[in-house]
Design a protein around this motif. Structure first.
Motif, PDB file in Angstrom:
ATOM      1  N   PHE A  34     -47.034  -8.129  69.855  1.00 18.70           N
ATOM      2  CA  PHE A  34     -46.015  -7.262  70.444  1.00 18.70           C
ATOM      3  C   PHE A  34     -46.651  -6.305  71.442  1.00 18.70           C
ATOM      4  O   PHE A  34     -47.805  -5.902  71.292  1.00 18.70           O
ATOM      5  CB  PHE A  34     -45.330  -6.409  69.358  1.00 18.70           C
ATOM      6  CG  PHE A  34     -44.777  -7.186  68.200  1.00 18.70           C
ATOM      7  CD1 PHE A  34     -45.607  -7.614  67.175  1.00 18.70           C
ATOM      8  CD2 PHE A  34     -43.427  -7.464  68.124  1.00 18.70           C
ATOM      9  CE1 PHE A  34     -45.101  -8.320  66.089  1.00 18.70           C
ATOM     10  CE2 PHE A  34     -42.911  -8.166  67.044  1.00 18.70           C
ATOM     11  CZ  PHE A  34     -43.745  -8.599  66.035  1.00 18.70           C
ATOM     12  N   TYR A  36     -45.419  -2.529  72.985  1.00 17.98           N
ATOM     13  CA  TYR A  36     -44.441  -1.439  72.940  1.00 17.98           C
ATOM     14  C   TYR A  36     -44.788  -0.412  74.010  1.00 17.98           C
ATOM     15  O   TYR A  36     -45.954  -0.210  74.349  1.00 17.98           O
ATOM     16  CB  TYR A  36     -44.457  -0.740  71.585  1.00 17.98           C
ATOM     17  CG  TYR A  36     -43.867  -1.556  70.463  1.00 17.98           C
ATOM     18  CD1 TYR A  36     -44.665  -2.403  69.700  1.00 17.98           C
ATOM     19  CD2 TYR A  36     -42.513  -1.474  70.164  1.00 17.98           C
ATOM     20  CE1 TYR A  36     -44.127  -3.154  68.676  1.00 17.98           C
ATOM     21  CE2 TYR A  36     -41.969  -2.223  69.136  1.00 17.98           C
ATOM     22  CZ  TYR A  36     -42.776  -3.068  68.395  1.00 17.98           C
ATOM     23  OH  TYR A  36     -42.234  -3.805  67.378  1.00 17.98           O
ATOM     24  N   GLN A  38     -44.144   3.759  74.999  1.00 16.63           N
ATOM     25  CA  GLN A  38     -43.730   5.049  74.451  1.00 16.63           C
ATOM     26  C   GLN A  38     -43.712   6.082  75.555  1.00 16.63           C
ATOM     27  O   GLN A  38     -44.743   6.343  76.190  1.00 16.63           O
ATOM     28  CB  GLN A  38     -44.678   5.489  73.340  1.00 16.63           C
ATOM     29  CG  GLN A  38     -44.273   6.783  72.670  1.00 16.63           C
ATOM     30  CD  GLN A  38     -45.283   7.277  71.670  1.00 16.63           C
ATOM     31  OE1 GLN A  38     -46.487   7.065  71.827  1.00 16.63           O
ATOM     32  NE2 GLN A  38     -44.817   7.921  70.613  1.00 16.63           N
ATOM     33  N   LEU A  44     -41.077   4.282  69.830  1.00 20.44           N
ATOM     34  CA  LEU A  44     -41.580   3.124  70.551  1.00 20.44           C
ATOM     35  C   LEU A  44     -40.445   2.174  70.909  1.00 20.44           C
ATOM     36  O   LEU A  44     -39.545   1.924  70.110  1.00 20.44           O
ATOM     37  CB  LEU A  44     -42.594   2.367  69.680  1.00 20.44           C
ATOM     38  CG  LEU A  44     -44.037   2.852  69.764  1.00 20.44           C
ATOM     39  CD1 LEU A  44     -44.173   4.264  69.249  1.00 20.44           C
ATOM     40  CD2 LEU A  44     -44.949   1.912  68.996  1.00 20.44           C
ATOM     41  N   GLU A  88     -47.216   5.467  77.728  1.00 19.20           N
ATOM     42  CA  GLU A  88     -48.281   4.924  76.886  1.00 19.20           C
ATOM     43  C   GLU A  88     -47.833   3.579  76.341  1.00 19.20           C
ATOM     44  O   GLU A  88     -46.677   3.411  75.935  1.00 19.20           O
ATOM     45  CB  GLU A  88     -48.626   5.877  75.736  1.00 19.20           C
ATOM     46  CG  GLU A  88     -49.851   5.431  74.954  1.00 19.20           C
ATOM     47  CD  GLU A  88     -50.567   6.586  74.275  1.00 19.20           C
ATOM     48  OE1 GLU A  88     -49.935   7.615  74.027  1.00 19.20           O
ATOM     49  OE2 GLU A  88     -51.780   6.438  73.993  1.00 19.20           O
ATOM     50  N   PHE A  90     -48.625   0.293  73.735  1.00 16.37           N
ATOM     51  CA  PHE A  90     -49.305  -0.115  72.513  1.00 16.37           C
ATOM     52  C   PHE A  90     -49.152  -1.612  72.294  1.00 16.37           C
ATOM     53  O   PHE A  90     -48.048  -2.160  72.389  1.00 16.37           O
ATOM     54  CB  PHE A  90     -48.704   0.600  71.294  1.00 16.37           C
ATOM     55  CG  PHE A  90     -49.010   2.056  71.235  1.00 16.37           C
ATOM     56  CD1 PHE A  90     -48.126   2.984  71.755  1.00 16.37           C
ATOM     57  CD2 PHE A  90     -50.190   2.514  70.659  1.00 16.37           C
ATOM     58  CE1 PHE A  90     -48.402   4.336  71.704  1.00 16.37           C
ATOM     59  CE2 PHE A  90     -50.474   3.863  70.599  1.00 16.37           C
ATOM     60  CZ  PHE A  90     -49.578   4.772  71.128  1.00 16.37           C
ATOM     61  N   TYR A 104     -50.004  -3.781  62.882  1.00 14.09           N
ATOM     62  CA  TYR A 104     -51.277  -3.148  63.178  1.00 14.09           C
ATOM     63  C   TYR A 104     -51.281  -2.839  64.673  1.00 14.09           C
ATOM     64  O   TYR A 104     -51.068  -3.731  65.494  1.00 14.09           O
ATOM     65  CB  TYR A 104     -52.442  -4.083  62.844  1.00 14.09           C
ATOM     66  CG  TYR A 104     -52.553  -4.441  61.385  1.00 14.09           C
ATOM     67  CD1 TYR A 104     -51.788  -5.463  60.838  1.00 14.09           C
ATOM     68  CD2 TYR A 104     -53.431  -3.762  60.547  1.00 14.09           C
ATOM     69  CE1 TYR A 104     -51.888  -5.801  59.497  1.00 14.09           C
ATOM     70  CE2 TYR A 104     -53.546  -4.100  59.207  1.00 14.09           C
ATOM     71  CZ  TYR A 104     -52.756  -5.127  58.689  1.00 14.09           C
ATOM     72  OH  TYR A 104     -52.857  -5.449  57.365  1.00 14.09           O
ATOM     73  N   PHE A 105     -51.561  -1.580  65.003  1.00 13.53           N
ATOM     74  CA  PHE A 105     -51.489  -1.148  66.382  1.00 13.53           C
ATOM     75  C   PHE A 105     -52.872  -0.949  66.984  1.00 13.53           C
ATOM     76  O   PHE A 105     -53.815  -0.551  66.299  1.00 13.53           O
ATOM     77  CB  PHE A 105     -50.735   0.186  66.478  1.00 13.53           C
ATOM     78  CG  PHE A 105     -49.262   0.064  66.268  1.00 13.53           C
ATOM     79  CD1 PHE A 105     -48.720   0.172  64.999  1.00 13.53           C
ATOM     80  CD2 PHE A 105     -48.419  -0.158  67.343  1.00 13.53           C
ATOM     81  CE1 PHE A 105     -47.357   0.058  64.798  1.00 13.53           C
ATOM     82  CE2 PHE A 105     -47.048  -0.266  67.153  1.00 13.53           C
ATOM     83  CZ  PHE A 105     -46.518  -0.157  65.882  1.00 13.53           C
ATOM     84  N   GLY A 106     -52.950  -1.174  68.292  1.00 13.05           N
ATOM     85  CA  GLY A 106     -54.109  -0.745  69.034  1.00 13.05           C
ATOM     86  C   GLY A 106     -54.043   0.758  69.259  1.00 13.05           C
ATOM     87  O   GLY A 106     -53.060   1.415  68.895  1.00 13.05           O
ATOM     88  N   ARG A 107     -55.091   1.304  69.891  1.00 11.65           N
ATOM     89  CA  ARG A 107     -55.155   2.744  70.073  1.00 11.65           C
ATOM     90  C   ARG A 107     -54.295   3.228  71.229  1.00 11.65           C
ATOM     91  O   ARG A 107     -54.148   4.433  71.430  1.00 11.65           O
ATOM     92  CB  ARG A 107     -56.604   3.173  70.278  1.00 11.65           C
ATOM     93  CG  ARG A 107     -57.467   2.944  69.061  1.00 11.65           C
ATOM     94  CD  ARG A 107     -58.916   3.278  69.349  1.00 11.65           C
ATOM     95  NE  ARG A 107     -59.111   4.710  69.570  1.00 11.65           N
ATOM     96  CZ  ARG A 107     -59.337   5.588  68.600  1.00 11.65           C
ATOM     97  NH1 ARG A 107     -59.381   5.184  67.337  1.00 11.65           N
ATOM     98  NH2 ARG A 107     -59.522   6.863  68.868  1.00 11.65           N
ATOM     99  N   GLY A 108     -53.756   2.301  71.992  1.00  7.36           N
ATOM    100  CA  GLY A 108     -52.871   2.692  73.075  1.00  7.36           C
ATOM    101  C   GLY A 108     -53.588   2.816  74.406  1.00  7.36           C
ATOM    102  O   GLY A 108     -54.782   3.113  74.465  1.00  7.36           O
TER     103      GLY A 108
ATOM    104  N   GLY B  43     -54.496   6.318  68.294  1.00  4.81           N
ATOM    105  CA  GLY B  43     -53.426   5.344  68.150  1.00  4.81           C
ATOM    106  C   GLY B  43     -52.536   5.663  66.965  1.00  4.81           C
ATOM    107  O   GLY B  43     -52.506   6.778  66.459  1.00  4.81           O
ATOM    108  N   PHE B 105     -37.906   1.797  65.463  1.00  5.46           N
ATOM    109  CA  PHE B 105     -38.598   3.068  65.294  1.00  5.46           C
ATOM    110  C   PHE B 105     -37.637   4.236  65.446  1.00  5.46           C
ATOM    111  O   PHE B 105     -36.727   4.194  66.280  1.00  5.46           O
ATOM    112  CB  PHE B 105     -39.718   3.211  66.324  1.00  5.46           C
ATOM    113  CG  PHE B 105     -40.867   2.282  66.093  1.00  5.46           C
ATOM    114  CD1 PHE B 105     -40.869   1.007  66.619  1.00  5.46           C
ATOM    115  CD2 PHE B 105     -41.956   2.686  65.324  1.00  5.46           C
ATOM    116  CE1 PHE B 105     -41.922   0.136  66.396  1.00  5.46           C
ATOM    117  CE2 PHE B 105     -43.015   1.818  65.097  1.00  5.46           C
ATOM    118  CZ  PHE B 105     -43.002   0.550  65.633  1.00  5.46           C
TER     119      PHE B 105
END
Lengths: 115, 114
Positions: A34, A36, A38, A44, A88, A90, A104-108, B43, B105
């Motif tokens: 995915f 997203y 923000q 998100l 931002e 993600f 599980y997300f990346g740091r953006g 993050g 969300f």
């Protein structure tokens, strides 16, 4: 556990230039993937997702992403940046078949668009 | 329709004060619910998740707790806030194990502990 790597915490482009945001995942079995977006102080919003055989996924606002299994990558692109794309971004993954559904997300990556 | 509500949108609290953030879901039953925190320059970190009433799993040890008193309600709490609890908190509802998976969300809560 899954891990997601977004290369570059900040990316700056000029309006009209190509946008490329990088994302790599760690699992040997391709997960659901995915992207997203923000905007400040908001939740998100889903841009696009990869869940099936089509490796090139088109999303909203002119974004698209290509799943490359050999590179374990899912990079996000847009041919021509617009000022409104500043936000931002993600990358996130989810294990296929997992009933829990954890993302599980990346740091953006913060995208700045210059006029 | 399927929607998720989260409140308050912003909160400024002194160190040592309690915290309660609420998240509710409409348009479904028995949703899988999640609390994420986004600290400045970092993050999204998963804090808690819940697959049903009274069922809470914690991902990281911390000053926070979560509860699921009703099927479509998920609450994040603290008895005494720390400065390090400042951040942007997001509630999420993630559906299905199949290719139709989606994540919804809330609008997020900006918490500043002073």
């Amino acid at each position: 556990a899954q891990s997601v790597t977004q290369l570059g915490s900040h990316v700056s482009v000029s309006e009209g230039a190509l946008v490329l945001l990088r994302c790599n995942y760690s699992s040997s079995v391709p997960p659901y993937l995915f992207w997203y977006v923000q905007y400040p102080n908001q939740g998100l919003q889903l841009l696009l997702k990869y869940t099936s055989a089509a490796t090139l996924v088109k999303g909203i606002n002119g974004f698209e992403a290509e799943f490359k299994k050999s590179e374990t990558s899912f990079h996000l692109t847009k041919p021509s940046a617009h000022m409104s794309d500043a936000a931002e971004y993600f990358c996130a993954v989810r294990d296929r078949g997992s009933t829990l559904g954890r993302l599980y997300f990346g740091r953006g990556t913060q995208l700045t668009v210059w006029p | 329709s399927q929607t998720i509500h989260q409140w308050p949108a912003t909160l400024v609290q002194p160190v040592g004060s309690p915290l309660s953030l609420e998240c509710t879901v409409e348009g479904t039953s028995n949703p899988n619910l999640y609390w994420y925190r986004q600290a400045a320059g970092r993050g999204l970190q998963l804090l808690f998740y819940s697959v049903g009433i009274g069922q809470i799993s914690s991902e990281v040890p911390q000053n926070l707790s979560a509860s699921r008193p009703q099927d479509r309600q998920f609450i994040l709490s603290s008895k005494k806030l720390l400065l390090s609890d400042s951040g942007f908190y997001l509630c999420a509802w993630i559906t299905g194990p199949t290719s139709n998976t989606e994540a919804f969300f809330g609008q997020g809560t900006r918490l500043t502990v002073v």
